[in-house]
Design a protein around this motif. Structure first.
Motif, PDB file in Angstrom:
ATOM      1  N   PHE A 224       0.861  -1.187   0.000  1.00 55.50           N
ATOM      2  CA  PHE A 224       0.000   0.000   0.000  1.00 55.50           C
ATOM      3  C   PHE A 224       0.902   1.243   0.000  1.00 55.50           C
ATOM      4  CE2 PHE A 224      -3.170   2.976   1.666  1.00 55.50           C
ATOM      5  CZ  PHE A 224      -4.302   2.585   0.976  1.00 55.50           C
ATOM      6  N   PRO A 225       1.388   1.652  -1.158  1.00 49.93           N
ATOM      7  CA  PRO A 225       2.310   2.800  -1.230  1.00 49.93           C
ATOM      8  C   PRO A 225       1.555   4.120  -1.090  1.00 49.93           C
ATOM      9  CG  PRO A 225       1.927   1.931  -3.423  1.00 49.93           C
ATOM     10  CD  PRO A 225       1.194   1.018  -2.486  1.00 49.93           C
ATOM     11  N   LEU A 226       1.631   4.710   0.067  1.00 48.46           N
ATOM     12  CA  LEU A 226       0.938   5.963   0.351  1.00 48.46           C
ATOM     13  C   LEU A 226       1.924   7.119   0.252  1.00 48.46           C
ATOM     14  CD1 LEU A 226      -1.796   7.155   1.291  1.00 48.46           C
ATOM     15  CD2 LEU A 226      -0.950   6.960   3.635  1.00 48.46           C
ATOM     16  N   VAL A 227       1.440   8.216  -0.318  1.00 45.08           N
ATOM     17  CA  VAL A 227       2.284   9.387  -0.491  1.00 45.08           C
ATOM     18  C   VAL A 227       2.574  10.024   0.865  1.00 45.08           C
ATOM     19  CG1 VAL A 227       0.357  10.976  -0.815  1.00 45.08           C
ATOM     20  CG2 VAL A 227       2.566  11.487  -1.870  1.00 45.08           C
ATOM     21  N   GLU A 228       3.761  10.596   1.009  1.00 53.41           N
ATOM     22  CA  GLU A 228       4.118  11.331   2.226  1.00 53.41           C
ATOM     23  C   GLU A 228       3.329  12.641   2.279  1.00 53.41           C
ATOM     24  OE1 GLU A 228       6.037  10.634   4.757  1.00 53.41           O
ATOM     25  OE2 GLU A 228       6.788   8.691   4.067  1.00 53.41           O
ATOM     26  N   GLN A 229       2.734  12.900   3.434  1.00 52.93           N
ATOM     27  CA  GLN A 229       1.909  14.105   3.575  1.00 52.93           C
ATOM     28  C   GLN A 229       2.091  14.690   4.966  1.00 52.93           C
ATOM     29  OE1 GLN A 229      -2.663  14.391   3.833  1.00 52.93           O
ATOM     30  NE2 GLN A 229      -2.292  14.655   1.638  1.00 52.93           N
TER      31      GLN A 229
END
Length: 582
Positions: A224-229
């Protein structure tokens, strides 16, 4: 009479007479109905004619008697009602409220569909801005709708049975906040697609992104590659960011609104001032030089994946000109959709947005709910899938409401044996009551029985120098009822006559061994057999029979042995009395 005949010969006189009189006057003299012979009328009286009142009374009595006869036959089941069946009453249609703009006519997608095969569906469609409602504790939810149809203002009031929400309930960019209507529908207990709980939670994008963070921590960056935020509650925290360029998103908006690409530190400070004027929160995430966007949508059990490539050169692929293409649904994409569909209690309709960078990596950036726009060449198919999903949810709601179990329904039969097995203690305690002491012996004091507590029981001392025995170390044979022959033989290791005398001791007291004999221990094989086959519960008649048989066999023993055992009992009671008195 001659005078009358002369008058009858006059045509003017006859013309003035009624028809009945003319016929009566032409009869002969001996007629019984002659008006000029009253004597003849007295000699030959005519039969009385029934009056109208008597005929009316007769008809009333006959109708009452026939009605009573039909009632009696109906009560006896003699009348066949199958010849005249009553017409069936059509069930009331279910009202479906669709919250969407007027560009999509949802009534045609529900045409011909029925809820549970018997209820028609009446579709009412309006936007959030055209609705108002009032919700009650027991009265449900009353919706008022004011819409424009072909230049005519239409006002309706109804109680919806189900709601399909295809619009955003909150948008800071457009200044629309319809969260109060969501609260009202929840207050009235209305079922919707998606659920009202999830729709209310989707009114804040950072709140939804926090759920994505939970999935990211659960599945890991590979699956689950989630963007850095980074989340900033206000402009005060917006001092700097580690890397540039970044994408700053203000508040809660849709369709690419409120998103700004910041190249350097100076622009970031200017953006912070704009956030201060907006009086809202903001997020910042690294800018990804994307090759194309990915969108995975899930409608019920139907999955579709699309690839969108910008043609106009805008860094926002959802704005300007773009090329849309449907791609194959992989297991990786299906995992993303299924993981996001579990948030907030379950999403029946959702879509996952990701960005595929030029270096070949994917980054999940957002998830959408039932208000997602439909794209691609299969829009009509997707709308039909949504309609089928709503009908299945309404059918499930109707069947669930009709099969709700009553709170007064008894427990299932399979639960009752378990409840009996879990409480064997009281029955064994009643069967293993101690016998009264022999006559002439001292009574056992009440303090000799220690109270039962949750603390671990103390070890009991055995007289005549025996090892102390713990109640937990007693064999399964000693926990059986006193009437069991296996218990008597295994506990004493002697003949049944001597073993029968063990019934005089309470089950909680250790039995002193016979003089000149060592206490026999049961073999491991016998112990395992008795543990595998527990002794069944005895009823009261069996308990009394065993007790009497034990007392009779004890009276047949040797008197010397009886006196020795009685002396042993007295010493044992004295030791217990002194122990508990201390």
């Amino acid at each position: 009479m001659n005078f009358l005949r002369r008058r009858l010969s006059d045509s003017s006189f006859v013309a003035n007479l009624p028809n009945g009189y003319m016929m009566d006057l032409q009869r002969p003299d001996n007629s019984t109905s002659s008006p000029v012979s009253p004597a003849m009328e007295r000699k030959h009286p005519q039969p009385p004619q029934p009056s109208q009142s008597s005929s009316a009374g007769t008809s009333i009595f006959s109708s009452i008697s026939s009605a009573m006869k039909q009632t009696t036959q109906a009560a006896a089941g003699l009348i066949d009602h199958s010849t005249s069946p009553t017409p069936p009453v059509a069930p009331k249609p279910k009202i479906l409220l669709v919250i969407d703009d007027a560009h999509t006519e949802w009534a045609k997608y529900f045409q011909g569909k029925k809820v549970n095969g018997e209820f028609d569906i009446r579709v009412e469609q309006a936007e959030f801005s055209e609705l108002n409602l009032a919700a009650y504790v027991t009265g449900g939810c009353m919706v008022d709708m004011q819409v424009m149809r072909n230049g005519t203002k239409v006002v309706r009031s109804f109680k919806p049975d189900f709601v399909l929400i295809r619009q955003h309930a909150y948008s800071m960019a457009l200044g629309e906040d319809f969260r109060s209507l969501i609260i009202g529908l929840q207050y009235g207990g209305i079922h919707t697609v998606n659920s009202l709980y999830s729709i209310y939670n989707f009114c804040s994008k950072p709140w939804v992104f926090s759920q994505l963070i939970k999935i990211f921590n659960s599945l890991g960056p590979e699956k689950f590659p989630l963007v850095e935020q980074t989340f900033f509650p206000s402009h005060k925290q917006m001092v700097t960011t580690p890397n540039f360029p970044v994408v700053v998103k203000l508040g809660h908006a849709h369709a690419g609104m409120g998103k700004v690409k910041v190249e350097n530190q100076h622009d970031f400070r200017d953006m912070a001032s704009i956030v201060a004027m907006a009086r809202t929160y903001a997020t910042a995430e690294p800018f990804i030089d994307s090759k194309y966007d990915i969108r995975i949508q899930k409608i019920g059990n139907n999955y579709k994946a699309y690839m969108r490539t910008s043609i106009s050169g805008n860094w926002k692929a959802n704005t300007g000109s773009a090329m849309l293409e449907q791609i194959a649904m992989t297991e990786r994409y299906r995992l993303w959709a299924d993981a996001c569909a579990e948030m907030f209690g379950g999403l029946d309709i959702c879509a996952v947005k990701a960005v595929h960078s030029k270096d070949g990596k994917d980054y999940i950036i957002e998830v959408m709910d039932s208000s997602m726009p439909l794209i691609g060449e299969h829009v009509e198919e997707d709308r039909q899938l949504i309609a089928d999903l709503v009908v299945s949810k309404m059918t499930q709601l109707v069947t669930t409401a009709g099969s709700t179990p009553s709170p007064l329904r008894p427990w299932p039969p399979q639960v009752q044996p378990q409840s009996v097995k879990t409480q064997p203690g009281p029955q064994l305690a009643q069967l293993s009551q101690p016998r009264p002491p022999p006559q002439g012996g001292p009574r056992q004091p009440q303090a000799s029985q220690p109270p039962r507590t949750n603390a671990p029981p103390q070890q009991r001392l055995s007289p005549q120098g025996q090892q102390p025995q713990s109640p937990m170390s007693t064999s399964p044979q000693q926990q059986r009822s006193p009437g069991s022959p296996q218990q008597v033989r295994s506990a004493t290791g002697s003949s049944p006559v001597q073993a029968s005398k063990a019934g005089v001791f309470p089950p909680q007291q250790p039995r002193p061994p016979a003089q000149g004999r060592a206490p026999s221990q049961p073999s491991p094989t016998e112990t395992s057999k008795q543990q595998a086959n527990p002794h069944p519960h005895l009823n009261k008649s069996q308990s009394l029979t065993n007790t009497f048989s034990i007392s009779e066999s004890s009276q047949r023993g040797n008197p010397n042995e009886d006196e020795a055992k009685a002396e042993t009992i007295r010493n044992l009671r004295k030791s217990f009395a002194s122990l508990f008195s201390d």
